[in-house]
Structures are given as structure tokens and as C-alpha cells.
Design an enzyme around this catalytic site. Sequence first.
Site, mmCIF file in Angstrom:
data_model
loop_
_atom_site.group_PDB
_atom_site.id
_atom_site.type_symbol
_atom_site.label_atom_id
_atom_site.label_comp_id
_atom_site.label_asym_id
_atom_site.label_seq_id
_atom_site.Cartn_x
_atom_site.Cartn_y
_atom_site.Cartn_z
ATOM 1 N N GLU A 268 -40.489 -15.660 17.450
ATOM 2 C CA GLU A 268 -40.701 -16.787 16.533
ATOM 3 C C GLU A 268 -40.806 -18.103 17.302
ATOM 4 O O GLU A 268 -41.514 -19.019 16.877
ATOM 5 C CB GLU A 268 -39.592 -16.849 15.478
ATOM 6 N N HIS A 271 -44.355 -18.690 18.206
ATOM 7 C CA HIS A 271 -45.079 -19.302 17.075
ATOM 8 C C HIS A 271 -44.722 -20.781 16.968
ATOM 9 O O HIS A 271 -45.576 -21.631 16.744
ATOM 10 C CB HIS A 271 -44.676 -18.622 15.755
ATOM 11 N N GLU A 297 -50.377 -14.964 16.869
ATOM 12 C CA GLU A 297 -49.590 -13.830 17.371
ATOM 13 C C GLU A 297 -49.705 -13.691 18.888
ATOM 14 O O GLU A 297 -48.792 -13.195 19.539
ATOM 15 C CB GLU A 297 -50.003 -12.531 16.681
#
Length: 503
Positions: A268, A271, A297
Site C-alpha cells: 500500500e 500506491h 499496481e
Amino acid sequence: MTTDPAFAELTTLLKRTHTLGTVAELLGWDEQVNLPPGGAEQRAAQHAAVAEVHHAAASAGRIGALLGALEAGAGGLTPDEQLVVTHARKDYERATKLPAEFVREKAAQSSRGYHAWVRAKAADDFASFVPVLEKNVELAKREAAYLGWSGREYDYMLDKHDPGLTAVAVDRLFGELKSELVPLVRAITASPTAGRAKAAETTLRGFPVEGQRAFLREVTEQIGFDYERGRIDVSLHPFCSGTGSDVRMTTRFKVDEPLDSLFASIHETGHGLYEQGLPAAQFGTALGQHAGMAVHESQSRLWENQVARSRGFWRNVEPRLRALFPTQTAGLTAEELYLAVNGVEPTLVRVEADEVTYNLHIILRFEMEKKLFNGELAVRDLPAAWRAASREIVGLAPATDRAGVLQDVHWSDGAFGYFPSYCLGNLLAAQLWYRALTLRPGLEEEFARGDFSWLLAWLRAEVHTQGRRFDALELARRVTGEELSPRAFLRYLRERYGALYLN
Ligand code: ZN
């Protein structure tokens, strides 16, 4: 910058639309992090109301008029402004072709669908989820039809997440990947080292949540996540939302699976770094937006896998892990710990899969979605089809739907066509990794010193600050000089895992 008042006004309207979108995202974040179970219906109504306002802003006639004027006098625009106008036109067409009533219905259904999925999964009750999923497929097909994709509904769902992608193209890439990946997985799992990796992993038990929280905070901060402009909380399914100066990541903690929360958090963070690296002054326009889910991704997977499973990375974090958890790590040598980090074992659950077997889970989901959309498979027949395909592709068949067709959140809110982005992101991440190593061969030595700044700066320049200029296929070509393909990813697996398992 242009002095064209029409462009300035367009930008203002796009930014307002974007701001309303961030309000909707915040409601979604809160729903998965804080919402009491009794608040579900109220939240569905809030989602629907905000979606309606957002849709009205995105489809305002004034945007259409400004776009028309700017397109007519396009010669006066800079290339960046031209890019903004081109993407704004695409978004505007999408917004205006969807009736407001449909947008409201879909937003409310997405929210209800999420809660129905939580209940169905907890009770291992697929039957209760059938009507929700049928409705979601129907809404997805209607959406495709409104936008002119009748008969190509699944291509529409793919294009929505990654512009230009088609089922035929994904089929070809996945076919090439699968033919080499399946024998590689077989060879690795047959290796005696696989048992040693598993044994090492099972000794990592009893890691208190508070210690894990402190550790992952240090690690993600060191990588470059800016906690002045973001935070991390806990949810059932880790995710990252928000953008720019307010990025919301989530993770989950399992006392006996410390590597799970660590790698979910680093994923995460990848991201989050991308979102924090988008040009803030351009938010709301294509120059300040991400380039699609495969690119997103690629950023999460690059940090999670190529970086955080490397020897250099572990030379840096191992002393800290041992200092925070001396008794829990005492039984493992450095080599055993590294093996635990790079364990390979086929599993039923995608989010628990190692990076070697992970893409098999994506290929399975792609096969299911394709059949769901071309009419070969009815929703009620999904559990049996899933079990059969899982046995064939992953090598294991789930005993429950909870560990099978109900395991993922995506279909509950209609996010069909998203799964392939994970796999394409893996392929792009490996291509970016080798390009970075070519430019900077000593990268892992820098990681060993806790220095991730070159890699982050390079990604900022090549990917993050480019906004939506290039889609995944173009970005691969531009940054790595090669078409997007499974070759770099397979090379990476053979190098990293071959060295560990196949010597
Ligand atoms: Zn992700």
C-alpha cells in the site's frame, strides 16, 4: 501557461469535480475503517447523494461548451493543455452518457454490495450473495451499453481500469506467462528448500500488534512515505485511497503472521508514494492523475517485491526487526529469515500468495470474469467453476467458498476487470526494476544502508510526475524500451527464486 480564459475556467471546473471525487473516496475509506455495522444503509444513501453531485459536476454543460471552444481553437494550446483537453473530453463523454439515475443506483448498489459480501463471506454463504452479484453484472453490462461497448462488455471493464487493454491482449500475455510459470512453480515447490522456507516461516509467531505497527511505520517512512500527508489504519482488506496531501492507506495485523502485515503495508505504501508523487498543482486534470491501475499496481508491487524481498533491503531492516522482537526471531539465522520472506507455497487465497504463485490467482479470476461476461457462466454456477479452475490453475481446490469465490472484495462493488491490472502491474514492475538496475547497478547496496532515495526519485521522474500522459503499454515502451511482456518478470523469478530454490 496559457492565458486562454476558457482553459482556466475548464481547469477550475475539473478541479471542483476532482474535489467532489475525493469526498466520495473519503466516505469509502471511512466505511471500511470506522463505520459501525448499523450505519451501512445510511452510508449507502450518503454515497448515492455525493455520487449524484459528483456526476452533475462532471457532466455539466459548461464543461462541454468549454471543451468545444478549446477544441475549435486547439492551435493555441500548449502540448500539456492539449493533453488536459483530450482526457477531459474522454471523461466528459463517459459522464454525460451515463444517466444520473443509473449513477445513483450504481453507487448505492456498490455500497450495499460491499456489506452483503462481508456478511456472505463471514457466514460462508454464497447463495445470499448471488442476487447482489447478478445485479452487479447487470449494472456493469448496462454501463458498457450506455458507453457504446455493447457486445464488448468485458473489454469495456478492462479498458476502464487500463485504457487500451482488451481480453484478447490479456489472453495472449497470460498464455505466455502461464506456460512458463506453471513448470517453474512445480520445480520450486518440489525443491527441498521449500520445506525449509515453510519451517522458517512457521517459527515467526507471537508478534504483538503494537510492535508490528511501530516496525512497519519505520520501514514505510524510510522508504519515503510522507506521514505529514497521509496515514495508515486498519481494515479487513488492505487498500490505499486519497491522493496528494491526504493519502489513506490501510493494513491488517495478525499476531502470528508478521510478514503479512509488513508486506501488505509496503504494498500500500507503493500506491501511496505514487499518489503523493503526482503533481499537486495539477490535481483534477490529466497532468495530476494516475495512469491506470496496471501502472498503480506496478508501483505497489515494485516496492513490495523487487525492493522489500531483496537481500539489500533485509540487511537494512533485519537488525531492527530483531531488536523489536528478540525472542520471536531468536530461532532463525539471517539466511532462514530471508528464506521465510521469500517462501513459495501454493495457497488458496490470493492476498496470501507469494509473488511466484500470485499471478496464477489472477489468471483464474480472469478466466471466471471472461466467462461471466460472455455468458458461458451463470453467477450461481461460479462456486463449482471456481473450484475446478482453481484445481487446474493454482493446483488446489477450496473446501469453502469463503476461501474460494467469496475471498475478494472486488466483485462486491462491481470492480470487474480489475484483477488483470495486478498481473500487468507485476510485469511492468519487473521491467522497471531491470531498467533501474541498468542505470544504477549498486541499488541494493543503497537499500542495505536504508537509502531508497535514488529509486524513489527515478520513479517520481519517470512515472509519478508524468500523471496520465502515458498508459501502461506506452510507459513500458518509453521507460524500459520494450513492449510490456512477461519476459522480465519470468527472468526476475528465475534469478531471485532460482538462486534460492533450484541450486
Ligand atoms: Zn495494490
